[in-house]
Design a protein around this motif. Structure first.
Motif, PDB file in Angstrom:
ATOM      1  N   ILE A 152       0.836  -1.203   0.000  1.00  0.00           N
ATOM      2  CA  ILE A 152       0.000   0.000   0.000  1.00  0.00           C
ATOM      3  C   ILE A 152       0.873   1.257   0.000  1.00  0.00           C
ATOM      4  CG2 ILE A 152      -1.669   1.320   1.365  1.00  0.00           C
ATOM      5  CD1 ILE A 152      -2.754  -1.426   2.354  1.00  0.00           C
ATOM      6  N   GLU A 184     -11.363  -9.518  -2.219  1.00  0.00           N
ATOM      7  CA  GLU A 184     -10.768  -8.625  -1.229  1.00  0.00           C
ATOM      8  C   GLU A 184      -9.483  -8.006  -1.773  1.00  0.00           C
ATOM      9  OE1 GLU A 184      -8.676  -8.877   3.191  1.00  0.00           O
ATOM     10  OE2 GLU A 184     -10.094 -10.444   2.585  1.00  0.00           O
ATOM     11  N   SER A 187     -10.442  -5.523  -4.634  1.00  0.00           N
ATOM     12  CA  SER A 187     -11.078  -4.317  -4.086  1.00  0.00           C
ATOM     13  C   SER A 187     -10.048  -3.367  -3.501  1.00  0.00           C
ATOM     14  CB  SER A 187     -12.108  -4.697  -3.020  1.00  0.00           C
ATOM     15  OG  SER A 187     -13.168  -5.447  -3.572  1.00  0.00           O
ATOM     16  N   LEU A 188      -9.074  -3.914  -2.780  1.00  0.00           N
ATOM     17  CA  LEU A 188      -8.040  -3.062  -2.191  1.00  0.00           C
ATOM     18  C   LEU A 188      -7.177  -2.430  -3.282  1.00  0.00           C
ATOM     19  CD1 LEU A 188      -6.574  -1.821   0.127  1.00  0.00           C
ATOM     20  CD2 LEU A 188      -5.409  -4.001   0.542  1.00  0.00           C
ATOM     21  N   ILE A 190      -8.128  -1.640  -6.284  1.00  0.00           N
ATOM     22  CA  ILE A 190      -8.942  -0.583  -6.900  1.00  0.00           C
ATOM     23  C   ILE A 190      -8.968   0.655  -6.021  1.00  0.00           C
ATOM     24  CG2 ILE A 190     -11.320   0.026  -7.514  1.00  0.00           C
ATOM     25  CD1 ILE A 190     -11.639  -2.888  -8.516  1.00  0.00           C
ATOM     26  N   LYS A 191      -9.039   0.458  -4.692  1.00  0.00           N
ATOM     27  CA  LYS A 191      -9.048   1.601  -3.773  1.00  0.00           C
ATOM     28  C   LYS A 191      -7.767   2.427  -3.871  1.00  0.00           C
ATOM     29  CE  LYS A 191     -12.194  -0.305  -0.282  1.00  0.00           C
ATOM     30  NZ  LYS A 191     -12.306  -0.816   1.114  1.00  0.00           N
ATOM     31  N   LEU A 192      -6.676   1.796  -4.261  1.00  0.00           N
ATOM     32  CA  LEU A 192      -5.405   2.511  -4.414  1.00  0.00           C
ATOM     33  C   LEU A 192      -5.384   3.374  -5.672  1.00  0.00           C
ATOM     34  CD1 LEU A 192      -2.944  -0.291  -3.249  1.00  0.00           C
ATOM     35  CD2 LEU A 192      -3.675   1.728  -1.972  1.00  0.00           C
ATOM     36  N   ASN A 193      -6.395   3.193  -6.527  1.00  0.00           N
ATOM     37  CA  ASN A 193      -6.646   4.075  -7.669  1.00  0.00           C
ATOM     38  C   ASN A 193      -5.501   4.128  -8.689  1.00  0.00           C
ATOM     39  OD1 ASN A 193      -8.452   5.778  -9.035  1.00  0.00           O
ATOM     40  ND2 ASN A 193      -7.481   7.613  -8.218  1.00  0.00           N
ATOM     41  N   HIS A 237     -15.894   0.261 -11.526  1.00  0.00           N
ATOM     42  CA  HIS A 237     -15.020   1.329 -11.040  1.00  0.00           C
ATOM     43  C   HIS A 237     -14.247   2.025 -12.170  1.00  0.00           C
ATOM     44  CE1 HIS A 237     -15.813  -0.692  -7.190  1.00  0.00           C
ATOM     45  NE2 HIS A 237     -15.556   0.481  -6.651  1.00  0.00           N
TER      46      HIS A 237
END
Length: 389
Positions: A152, A184, A187-188, A190-193, A237
């Motif tokens: 991350i 999971e 999704s993580l 994708i959240k990091l964009n 997304h």
């Protein structure tokens, strides 16, 4: 008579890793086995890379380099000074297209993260970070040396270094991975964009530890579920699947890979690097550089390369195997543009068979264009078999 040559890219291979991952069949070697006093032979390798490039310069034929990709191994193991000198030399020896995409593969480990700003200052403008998973048990199984927090933080660190074009490599279908675990991970990510996500299924390749000692992989029903739900999540997304394992935001596709799949040319330098070259007479051949780092370092450039001409009868499969990996509509006349051969009857007949089997889109075909259907995407291997000579 001279011909219009295809676009040209550059691939640079750095063959060293901290350790070999059990699934990896790339030309990578454990770094400490090649170190002297704790240091890799960076100066010698850089000198050999540039000598290797000098030997291949006639293949450039006046073309600007559209894209470059520094792969491995783990290129980010090399010190920042290596890349300042490498990029300076490449700018001296080659003409570059405006806004050329220059990608480096990087490990998310803390040691490599400290160099990200230097990589950006050297002229590298795209980072491809090998995450593979965020889950501790799966990272251990895959032999990865980073943890979830480092993965991350690597994205944050790359943004702070000035990278606005980032790819994350993420795997699915991992040993004992459930649908929930795969979602999971995705999704993580994708959240990091990131601008680009290479999301691909683990395959067991020969000459790997997993091949010698196969792990327990998810059942087919689980794999189908992961693929279906994962692609739906990516689409939701704003990520568009434009290639078998590649998803990107609008206008953020990997230009280097696009040139591969569109049957463009690329020079490959470094231990084990591959290339594809078109000559002014229309002859097309592939190159392979010697794989072992010691052999690469200790021989003259002319002893490093193996050249294999692509025979005319193999061109339909070679061309379609690349173009059909991309989920974009293309003009059938591109075959003649990139192979310098007349469109063979065998290729047309293979397309007609694929149409009957529902693998290609009939509406596109009416306009002399080729487009893979949803069924064709799912059964790509069966589609490609139709083009075997």
């Amino acid at each position: 008579m001279s011909i219009l040559l295809p676009p040209l890219s550059l691939y640079i291979h750095l063959p060293w890793c901290v350790r070999k991952c059990p699934y990896c069949d790339f030309n990578s070697h454990q770094a400490d086995r090649f170190e002297t006093n704790g240091k890799l032979p960076e100066d010698a390798y850089l000198a050999q890379l540039l000598a290797d490039l000098d030997a291949d310069l006639p293949y450039v034929a006046g073309r600007p380099i559209q894209t470059a990709f520094i792969g491995g191994g783990t290129p980010s193991l090399m010190n920042e000074d290596f890349y300042y000198r490498l990029m300076d030399a490449l700018r001296e020896k080659l003409t570059w297209a405006d806004n050329a995409e220059i990608t480096m593969e990087a490990n998310p480990g803390t040691f490599e993260q400290e160099k990200f700003s230097h990589f950006r200052q050297a002229g590298i403008n795209r980072l491809s970070i090998g995450i593979q998973s965020f889950q501790p048990n799966l990272l251990k199984t895959l032999g990865r040396i980073h943890n979830r927090d480092e993965a991350i933080h690597a994205v944050d660190k790359s943004r702070a270094a000035g990278f606005d074009n980032i790819n994350l490599d993420l795997m699915h279908g991992l040993p004992d991975q459930s649908l929930e675990m795969a979602m999971e991970d995705l999704s993580l990510a994708i959240k990091l964009n990131p601008e680009h996500l290479s999301w691909y299924q683990l395959t067991i390749e020969p000459n790997t530890e997993f091949y010698r000692r196969p792990p327990t992989l998810p059942e087919d029903n689980t794999l189908w579920g992961i693929q279906d739900e994962g692609q739906a999540l990516l689409t939701q997304h704003g990520y568009v699947q434009y290639e078998v394992s590649a998803n990107s935001k609008i206008n953020r596709r990997a230009e280097h890979n696009l040139n591969y799949w569109r049957f463009g040319d690329y020079i490959g330098i470094g231990a084990g690097a591959h290339g594809k070259i078109t000559l002014s007479n229309g002859q097309i051949f592939r190159t392979r550089k010697t794989r072992h780092p010691n052999h690469y370092l200790n021989n003259l450039p002319e002893a490093l390369v193996i050249k294999d001409a692509i025979e005319q009868e193999d061109l339909p499969l070679e061309f379609m195997m690349n173009r059909l990996r991309l989920f974009e509509t293309f003009d059938l006349n591109d075959y003649e543009r990139f192979t310098y051969q007349k469109l063979p009857t065998s290729l047309i007949k293979a397309c007609e068979t694929a149409l009957k089997q529902g693998l290609l889109d009939p509406e596109a075909w009416k306009n002399n264009r080729v487009k893979t259907t949803e069924k064709g995407k799912l059964f790509l291997n069966e589609l490609l078999e139709l083009f075997l000579p």
